[in-house]
Every structure is written in C-alpha cells, then in structure tokens.
Design a protein around this motif. Structure first.
Motif, PDB file in Angstrom:
ATOM      1  N   GLY A 194       4.799   2.148  -4.449  1.00 23.81           N
ATOM      2  CA  GLY A 194       5.315   3.199  -3.591  1.00 23.81           C
ATOM      3  C   GLY A 194       4.624   4.539  -3.799  1.00 23.81           C
ATOM      4  N   SER A 196       2.162   7.311  -3.263  1.00 24.55           N
ATOM      5  CA  SER A 196       1.384   7.567  -2.055  1.00 24.55           C
ATOM      6  C   SER A 196      -0.051   7.989  -2.338  1.00 24.55           C
ATOM      7  CB  SER A 196       2.074   8.658  -1.217  1.00 24.55           C
ATOM      8  OG  SER A 196       2.231   9.845  -1.977  1.00 24.55           O
ATOM      9  N   ARG A 306      12.472   0.231   4.661  1.00 27.39           N
ATOM     10  CA  ARG A 306      12.274   1.549   4.054  1.00 27.39           C
ATOM     11  C   ARG A 306      12.194   1.436   2.530  1.00 27.39           C
ATOM     12  NH1 ARG A 306       9.961   6.363   4.061  1.00 27.39           N
ATOM     13  NH2 ARG A 306      11.139   7.883   2.858  1.00 27.39           N
ATOM     14  N   ARG A 310       8.943   2.105  -0.343  1.00 21.18           N
ATOM     15  CA  ARG A 310       9.053   2.947  -1.523  1.00 21.18           C
ATOM     16  C   ARG A 310       8.933   2.157  -2.812  1.00 21.18           C
ATOM     17  NH1 ARG A 310       7.019   6.564  -0.858  1.00 21.18           N
ATOM     18  NH2 ARG A 310       7.937   7.527  -2.713  1.00 21.18           N
ATOM     19  N   GLU A 572      16.409   6.329  -5.329  1.00 27.66           N
ATOM     20  CA  GLU A 572      15.969   6.003  -3.977  1.00 27.66           C
ATOM     21  C   GLU A 572      16.675   4.763  -3.439  1.00 27.66           C
ATOM     22  OE1 GLU A 572      11.758   7.018  -2.694  1.00 27.66           O
ATOM     23  OE2 GLU A 572      11.480   6.395  -4.767  1.00 27.66           O
ATOM     24  N   GLY A 633      12.507   8.902   6.407  1.00 31.63           N
ATOM     25  CA  GLY A 633      12.675   9.383   5.046  1.00 31.63           C
ATOM     26  C   GLY A 633      14.084   9.883   4.828  1.00 31.63           C
ATOM     27  N   ARG A 642      11.296  12.343  -0.394  1.00 29.49           N
ATOM     28  CA  ARG A 642      10.090  11.605  -0.757  1.00 29.49           C
ATOM     29  C   ARG A 642       8.986  11.868   0.252  1.00 29.49           C
ATOM     30  NH1 ARG A 642       9.523  10.233  -5.886  1.00 29.49           N
ATOM     31  NH2 ARG A 642      11.533   9.688  -6.734  1.00 29.49           N
TER      32      ARG A 642
END
Length: 645
Positions: A194, A196, A306, A310, A572, A633, A642
């Motif tokens: 997750g 980025s 979702r 992540r 999360e 998000g 995030r």
C-alpha cells in the motif's frame, strides 16, 4: 552490480502459453444478462412503436417477447436463492412483472423488465469497478522468470525458480520470488504494502516478491521458490477471499423478508380498499428491484477493494461487516506491538570502560557468530558508526557465548553464567544484580575483568502508541495485551500505552480462553503474527494477521491480513470497514425510504405503474452511486487522510 548485457547469450524460447482456461461461468452469465437487456430494450422500443401505430395486439406480443428472457433469468436467480436457503427479493420483482401482465399493463411490465435488467448490469459494472484492485493484484502474477545458467540467460516457468537461483529482473518486471538484491533496486511495492512511493533497496537487502521494478535492471538471488514466496501467499489469500461467500446477501437479507411482507400487505390493501388491481401492481412495481438488491453489495465490495488498495486483505464481505462492529481489541506482543526481534536497548559499562568502548569490543567479537543476539550487537555498533576490527582466536560455545581476541585483548561475550564464570563470587553477584528482569542481558568481560552489560529488548513499534490511541478514537472501547512473556516484560512494554488490561504468561490455550471471555462482552478483534496465535485468531470475531509471508499459519487462519509490516494498517482497516458499512446502511435506509414513499403514493393512485417503474430506477441509480463512495479515500482519526483520499 550493473545489469548484464544481452551479449551474455540468447535466451531460450519463451515458455509456451498455458492451455485455454475452462469456460468462465461468470462470463456466460454476463453475456446472458447483456442479451436480456438487449431483448428487453428491443421489445420495449418495438412495442411502443406498435402502440403508436395503433397495433395494440402486436405491441403486447412484442412487450412480452422482450420480457421473457429477463423473467427467465429472474427465476433462475430465485431458484438459486432457495437452494442456498436464502430468501431474496427476486420474488418481488417476479410478482411485479406477472401482476402487471395479468391486469394488462404490458407496457409497465416491459419497463420493469428493462429497468431490472439494467439495474443488474449497473450493479455488475459497479462491482467490477469496486473489485478492480483485487483483480489487478491477481493479474500481476508473473508467469516466467529470467534465470542465469552457464553464463546465459534463459526464460523459465515461474515454478522452476529454486532457492539459490540468480535471476535478472528487468525494468517493468514484477519481482518473481523473495530474495536479496545484488545491486541497487528501485521498487514499487504499492501492490503488496500500500506504500504509494517507490523504495530503494541496496545490494544485500532482502526484497519481497510482488514489487515492480521501476528502476534499472538488477540481479536477484532467490531465497525461496516462487510458490513459497510472499506474493504467492498473498495471491492465495486473495483467491480465497474472492471465493468467499458473496457479501451481497448478508446485510440485505436481514431486511428482505420484512420488506417483502410489507410490500405484499400494502399492495393487497391498496387493491382491497380501492377495488382497483392496478394500484396493487403499481405498488409492486415501485418496490422493484429495490435498493437492497443493488446498493449493499456494491458498498461492501467497494470497501474490500479500497482495503486491498491500502495493503489490507479482507477475506469477504462477512469479515468486513464483522470488522466494522468490533469494540474490543486483543493484541499479541511479539511481532505485533513489538518488532519481534531483539535490539540493543541500553549499554551499562563498568569502570573504567565507556559505553562506546564496551559495545565496540563486544560487537567486534560477535562478528564471528551467527546468533541473533550477536547480529543485534553488530547492527547497533554499526548504526553508531563504531569501527569493528576483525576478531581472532575465536571460540564459540553454541547457545552460551563467544570468546576471542579483539585488538589483542581477550574478550568474552554471552549469557551471565557463561561470561561471568571465573570471576570472584562477589563481583559476579554484583554484576548479576545489575541485570533487570525485563531485558535480555549480555555480559562482557575483558582480560578476565567484568566490563559491563549490554541490555537487549524486543523494541516497541514506533507507531504502536499512536495506533492504539487512534483505534480508541474510532470506537474500540477496550484494548487487551495478550502475551506469553513474563509479567515484568509485559508490564515494561505496556508502560505508556493506552491499554485496559495486560495478560501475561499465556500459552495458546490461555489466549483462546481470553478471547472467548472477551467475546461474551463485545465483538472482539484479535491481532497476531505467530503460528501460536492462529487458534486465537480463529476464536475471535475477526482475526487479523500481521504480514503474509509465504503460507504463514496466522495469515491462513485470519479474516484480515495486513500485507505491510505496520500496525497503522489496523486503523485503516477498521476505518474502511466502518465507513463501508455506514454507506451500505445509508443507501438502504434512504433507498427504502424513497421506495416506501413511492409505494404509498402508488397505493393512493397517485403513481401509475409505468411512472413508478421509472421512479424506482432513479432511486436505484442514486443509491448505487452513493454506495460507490466507499471506494474513495476515507478520513482517519486526528484529521489525517491517506494518499489518494
């Protein structure tokens, strides 16, 4: 090292493509639904044209012809629900179409059929968009690898990779197996962690399979087979999640029976009071296909997707719903709240030695040992920039300690019983008294004299306190630490953490008993990473495993797997689950409210069947678009969000 030149030799021919996969039942179903939409649309357009031409008989026939495929698929779904011992809302849609045909409202029946088929297609599109992250993860699985053999490169099937193989990973390739890099590598590991931003790995560093090479080509020394690698384990978990019971029915079915009874009562009452069967038909039409059928699965699958984006793998809609309801967290210590590896916590020298001198001498000698404690001392010394000369005349007693010469001085490093042997009893007793009970202690002597102690501990993760505090803010009311360590060690770790209870000296059976006791008061989430945690993960309402390396027992037993080795994923995961469930319930409540308002209007004769069908479709589109918000998000406690939010 630099990437090898193609001059090393030609590669072997590419591996033959696999045989054609078996027919996909899902694809056949999508084609059937596409044909049903086309049939319903064609029948509606042609029938309407016939009506305008004054051919009402032809119009009825065309409407019915367009309805037939949709009704057939509807009945297939209804029978499948009954076989699964599930009460679905397909019966309401079927009743609306049949009753409309019986009272001669063929146009209304045709509109309902088209709207039903279109709504199902819209649902399929939304679920496809929501599940894109999991599908993308599965699509990344490499099929072949480039392996060095006799000075040449050969393309081999991924299953042929073995530990010890040297592989070439080109720019754009997915790392095929766990291993160590033999040169600098820049990897995009977003699919598995997750994260980025790309990460840079130096020569000698370990890398996990599944990351994409976004830099120059590099060589990889494989340490696992591809089948046992981290990415293969993640793929197996994803496939398990996609095979799990479809989440579409779990939340919706709780309302289905009551809504069906209400629809039947309202439609029959409208008919009985007014004497007009068309009003009953209008009520049924407005109730079809109902936001329950469409919005709930879209919101749940969007939440799953979702989470996957992540680096959080949730094994199905049931696990996501359960995660949204947790109120108690039982968390393991080693490898969960802590990093799971010993690290130097303190250096306590005895005069005349300084702390840096003591650590330097002990670490220099420990370079000759492969013991985990020795590696921790060496790592600490190098982190502090200490120069470590090579030791000589080294003798290691396995499991006890090491003795040898460093800069001409005789150094002994190990457990207290080993290192302090031969010292005067009063000196040895004083040294033992300096060792705290909540740390692993390494004793050091230099030239036969006591030089000091090095204290090691399983270091608390830097984000542990913040993660637990944010979980409290999300509504996790009780947090319990469960560990097999001694009470003193557990108390030292718990100091300063927002814990409600600390349970120490627990074996696996005691952990299960603790989880079951907590479940009697509230839904429980258990978090762990070891094989001994697997039974407790199964006993909890939601089991969460840290990491997914290979086929770890904890990852296989868990309902949720945090692919990144970070506690922050817990926040999360809970946040995404609660937001997805909230959006699903919101879609249900708003959609049902609008449907009920339309049904009441239809019962009073204010909404004819055709207009009712169009109204219901507008409601369906609205709730599906709302459900897709679960893909966006999600805000996190403390005002943070995030990347991509």
């Amino acid at each position: 090292m630099d990437a090898p030149s193609p001059a090393l030799g030609p590669t072997t021919p590419a591996v033959s493509p696999p045989a054609d996969p078996p027919a996909d039942p899902g694809r056949r179903r999508r084609r059937a639904r596409t044909a049903a939409i086309a049939s319903a649309a064609t029948g509606l357009v042609a029938g309407t044209a016939a009506l305008f031409a004054g051919r009402s008989g032809w119009a009825d026939g065309l409407f019915i012809a367009g309805i037939a495929p949709v009704f057939l698929l509807l009945m297939i779904d209804f029978v499948a629900s009954l076989r699964a011992r599930r009460f679905g809302l397909d019966i309401v849609a079927a009743a609306a179409i049949v009753s409309a045909l019986l009272v001669g409202e063929t146009l209304a029946a045709a509109v309902v059929a088209l709207m039903l088929a279109g709504g199902q297609a819209l649902e399929a599109y939304a679920e496809g968009r929501a599940g894109a992250a999991m599908n993308a993860l599965l699509a990344r699985v490499p099929r072949t690898a480039l392996r060095y053999a006799d000075g040449r490169l050969e393309t081999v099937p991924i299953d042929a990779v073995r530990p010890g193989d040297r592989l070439l990973v080109r720019q754009g390739d997915v790392v095929p197996a766990d291993g160590t890099v033999l040169g600098p590598a820049v990897l995009d590991e977003a699919a598995i962690t997750g994260e980025s931003l790309p990460v840079t790995r130096r020569a000698g560093e370990a890398v996990l399979s599944g990351g994409a090479n976004v830099g120059n080509a590099f060589d990889l020394h494989a340490t696992r087979t591809a089948a046992d690698s981290t990415f293969a384990g993640i793929v197996r978990l994803v496939e398990e999640a996609t095979r799990a019971e479809a989440p579409a029915t779990r939340l919706a079915d709780r309302f289905a029976l009551g809504f069906t009874i209400l629809t039947a009562v309202l439609s029959l009452a409208a008919w009985w009071v007014s004497g007009d069967p068309v009003r009953a038909v209008a009520v049924l039409v407005v109730a079809t296909p109902c936001p329950l059928i469409l919005a709930v699965p879209v919101a749940i699958v969007a939440g799953l997707s979702r989470a996957a984006q992540r680096g959080i793998l949730v094994k199905g809609g049931g696990a996501l719903e359960a995660l949204a309801r947790v109120r108690t967290l039982v968390v393991d210590k080693t490898g969960t709240l802590t990093k799971g590896a010993a690290a130097v916590a303190d250096v306590r020298p005895a005069p005349p030695f300084a702390a840096a001198d003591l650590l330097r001498l002990a670490a220099a000698l420990d370079q000759a040992s492969q013991h985990a404690v020795a590696r921790a001392l060496v790592a600490a010394a190098r982190r502090d920039g200490l120069d470590l000369p090579p030791p000589t005349d080294v003798t290691e007693t396995p499991g006890e300690g090491v003795e040898g010469l460093v800069d001409g001085r005789r150094v002994r490093v190990g457990g207290k019983a080993y290192a302090l042997a031969g010292l005067p009893p009063d000196v040895a007793a004083a040294a033992r008294a300096l060792a705290p009970a909540d740390h692993l202690t390494v004793a050091v002597t230099v030239d036969g004299a006591f030089a000091g102690l090095v204290l090691l501990a399983d270091v608390l993760r830097p984000d542990a306190a913040d993660t637990l505090a944010r979980l409290k803010a999300l509504g996790v009311a009780r947090i319990v630490l469960a560990t097999g360590d001694r009470q003193a060690v557990a108390a030292a770790i718990a100091a300063g953490l927002p814990l409600d209870h600390v349970a120490a000296d627990l074996d696996p059976e005691a952990k299960i008993a603790l989880v079951r006791a907590e479940r009697r008061n509230a839904p429980v989430m258990m978090v762990g990473d070891g094989v001994n945690d697997a039974p407790a993960l199964v006993a909890a309402d939601v089991g969460v495993a840290m990491g997914a390396k290979g086929a770890a027992a904890s990852a296989e037993a868990a309902d949720v797997v945090l692919l990144a080795d970070s506690l922050g994923g817990l926040v999360e995961a809970v946040s995404i689950a609660r937001r997805s469930r909230r959006i699903a319930l919101q879609s249900v409540v708003v959609g049902l409210g609008l449907s009920l308002a339309g049904m009441v209007a239809a019962a009073f004769g204010l909404l004819p069947p055709v207009q009712g069908a169009f109204l219901q479709e507008a409601i369906d589109v609205a709730v599906i678009l709302n459900a897709l918000r679960a893909l966006q998000g999600d805000p996190l406690p403390g005002g943070q969000s995030r990347p991509g939010a």
